[in-house]
Scaffold this active site. Structure first.
Site, PDB file in Angstrom:
ATOM      1  N   ASP A 107       0.888  -0.693  -0.081  1.00 12.61           N
ATOM      2  CA  ASP A 107      -0.040   0.449  -0.111  1.00 12.61           C
ATOM      3  C   ASP A 107       0.899   1.414  -0.061  1.00 12.61           C
ATOM      4  O   ASP A 107       1.984   1.631  -1.014  1.00 12.61           O
ATOM      5  CB  ASP A 107      -0.851  -0.349   1.083  1.00 12.61           C
ATOM      6  CG  ASP A 107      -2.140   1.070   1.259  1.00 12.61           C
ATOM      7  OD1 ASP A 107      -1.671   2.474   1.661  1.00 12.61           O
ATOM      8  OD2 ASP A 107      -3.521   0.666   0.202  1.00 12.61           O
ATOM      9  N   TYR A 131      -3.830  10.850   0.736  1.00 11.00           N
ATOM     10  CA  TYR A 131      -4.296  10.937  -0.597  1.00 11.00           C
ATOM     11  C   TYR A 131      -4.246  12.269  -1.726  1.00 11.00           C
ATOM     12  O   TYR A 131      -3.716  11.632  -2.988  1.00 11.00           O
ATOM     13  CB  TYR A 131      -5.246  10.016  -1.240  1.00 11.00           C
ATOM     14  CG  TYR A 131      -5.255   9.229  -0.626  1.00 11.00           C
ATOM     15  CD1 TYR A 131      -5.775   7.857  -1.611  1.00 11.00           C
ATOM     16  CD2 TYR A 131      -5.279   8.358   0.910  1.00 11.00           C
ATOM     17  CE1 TYR A 131      -5.086   6.010  -1.117  1.00 11.00           C
ATOM     18  CE2 TYR A 131      -5.215   7.287   0.738  1.00 11.00           C
ATOM     19  CZ  TYR A 131      -5.252   6.002   0.086  1.00 11.00           C
ATOM     20  OH  TYR A 131      -5.341   5.250   0.488  1.00 11.00           O
ATOM     21  N   HIS A 148      -4.148  -7.838  -0.444  1.00  7.16           N
ATOM     22  CA  HIS A 148      -3.497  -6.252   0.073  1.00  7.16           C
ATOM     23  C   HIS A 148      -2.998  -6.039   1.441  1.00  7.16           C
ATOM     24  O   HIS A 148      -2.074  -5.473   1.679  1.00  7.16           O
ATOM     25  CB  HIS A 148      -4.363  -5.534  -0.190  1.00  7.16           C
ATOM     26  CG  HIS A 148      -4.009  -4.434   0.085  1.00  7.16           C
ATOM     27  ND1 HIS A 148      -3.546  -3.587  -1.255  1.00  7.16           N
ATOM     28  CD2 HIS A 148      -4.304  -2.965   0.854  1.00  7.16           C
ATOM     29  CE1 HIS A 148      -3.145  -2.110  -0.595  1.00  7.16           C
ATOM     30  NE2 HIS A 148      -3.900  -1.773   0.417  1.00  7.16           N
TER      31      HIS A 148
END
Length: 464
Positions: free
Chosen positions: A225, A375, A432
């Site tokens: 990630d 982000y 993930h």
């Protein structure tokens, strides 16, 4: 005239063939992320012990909010296709109120030594675990492990003992690690940046300072990630200090003509593009397994890359909303097929204590807004526009490719970015959140990768 043209072209070709391209590094990003102006005095570099603590007031407030939660009935047979199913969410909230023991989980969090230290104006939280025992004549290898969103340092609690004491868990003790797991600034118990612009390069620079402050001049890094990007940037900043880079996600952001051509023809001519059979199985048909999948699963990223504070403020005010938002990712990113289950398959790979502990880290620290801002800081200038995206990575790289990752990156693609891949493995299962879901598999892959780097002294060869 024609002769002159040939002479010029010949000179250019000879220059390109025999001129060694200089390996360019990424500049270290010196910043000040604290409140107000940077003081004239030198920063306090003290490393202070830290423990997670909770108060009765915090718990009373949490239970009050849980009691007052409003639920919306899901559509019939919708399972997790519309997001977290509220029938299952009610069960989670009931468990949270009546069975989950946060105080016990605080003890679990505090079983490993934790610390804080001020770097570039903000407090950085990290877990630092030394091996309980070392064979005579052997030294521990420093390993920096970096989490992502919506995870936390707690993701690594199941893999830490496998790396710091492998022999006790049936693994080879040829390589034993001293593990450092920091919280990304704005996540968990690391202070959030107070200024705009804190991106992955900023985080990599902060963690580089952290490792040097801890006395580690050479170390390994591991991440998935956001940890993938932060550790990648760190390898670009300090290639002579990062001995090896291990990733369980390796996304390529600079897509060229060859990539596009391989998407069109790779299913039919895999060998032409360096694809293996497993690459073809995971990638094609590309519209379904690539484009549509990204469109279906990236809505959150668009929100967080544009207006994170709007939805973040709502989540910070509602523990049930926060749980719904985070649990959806632990379902879908673990296995897309879990969308077909009313409980999102969450209890198939995790237990509610672990999932709620991660959620509680976000709740008690109030970090959901600042975590989502990461982000915007990384995407607001556009994909493919930043220097680190154009630079390659020369340090020895190992990639553990888990089959249920949202988007598969074949080695042929990764090789263009990571020019020194010494280990690339298709993992037999997992998604993930690899360190939490499949700690044994990930630990084994890290151990074999480091063994290969150490045996062949690969990190030294790049500087020769």
């Amino acid at each position: 005239m024609l002769l002159e043209v040939f002479l010029v072209l010949g000179t250019v070709i000879i220059y390109l063939l025999f001129t060694k391209k200089k390996e360019e590094t990424l500049p270290f990003k010196e910043g000040w992320w604290g409140k107000g102006q940077k003081p004239d005095t030198e920063e306090d570099t003290t490393i202070r012990p830290f423990k997670v603590e909770t108060t009765e007031e915090e718990l009373s407030d949490l239970f009050r909010r849980l009691d007052q939660a409003r639920f919306t009935e899901p559509l019939e047979n919708s399972c997790f296709h519309y997001g977290t199913n509220s029938v299952y969410l009610r069960k989670v909230v009931s468990y949270w109120k009546n069975q989950f023991n946060w105080k016990k989980q605080v003890e679990v969090l505090n079983k490993y030594p934790q610390f804080k230290t001020k770097i570039q104006g903000i407090d950085i939280h990290f877990v630092h675990i030394k091996p309980p025992r070392l064979p005579e004549g052997q030294s521990a290898k420093p390993l920096l492990m970096v989490h992502g969103w919506p995870g936390s340092f707690y993701e690594f609690y199941k893999i830490i003992p496998l790396l710091t004491d492998p022999a006790s868990h049936g693994l080879s003790d040829e390589h034993i690690f001293e593990v450092v797991c920091p919280s990304i600034p704005g996540y968990g118990f690391s202070e959030a940046p107070h200024k705009q612009g804190f991106n992955s390069v900023s985080a990599a620079s902060v963690f580089y300072e952290l490792m040097l402050r801890l006395g580690f001049n050479e170390f390994y890094t591991q991440g998935g990630d956001w940890g993938w990007l932060i550790c990648t940037n760190l390898a670009q900043i300090a290639p002579n200090h990062v001995k090896g880079l291990h990733l369980n996600l390796a996304t390529v952001t600079n897509v060229g003509f060859t990539h596009l051509l391989s998407i069109l023809l790779g299913r039919y001519l895999p060998g032409l593009f360096g694809f293996q059979e497993e690459d073809v199985r995971r990638m094609f048909p590309f519209l379904e397994k690539g484009l549509y999948r990204i469109l279906l699963e990236s809505g959150y990223a668009h929100i967080q890359a544009t207006k994170p504070d709007t939805v973040g403020c709502a989540l910070n005010d509602s523990p049930v909303g926060l749980a719904a938002y985070i649990l959806e990712k632990f379902s879908t990113w673990t296995d897309l097929e879990f969308r077909n289950l009313e409980d999102g398959g969450l209890d198939r790979k995790f237990n509610l204590d672990d999932l709620l502990t991660n959620i509680m880290i976000y709740w008690v620290s109030g970090c959901i807004v600042s975590s989502m801002r990461f982000y915007k800081e990384n995407f607001q200038k556009g994909v493919g526009t930043q220097k680190h995206e154009r630079l390659t990575v020369q340090v020895p790289t190992g990639i553990a490719s888990f089959p249920n990752e949202v988007m598969h990156t074949p080695q042929a693609w990764a090789q263009k970015k990571y020019t020194n891949i010494v280990s690339f493995h298709f993992m037999p299962r997992g998604g993930h959140f690899a360190a939490l879901e499949e700690p044994q598999l990930l630990a084994e892959d890290i151990l074999q990768f480091v063994g290969k780097v150490e045996k062949e002294q690969l990190w030294r060869k790049k500087g020769e």
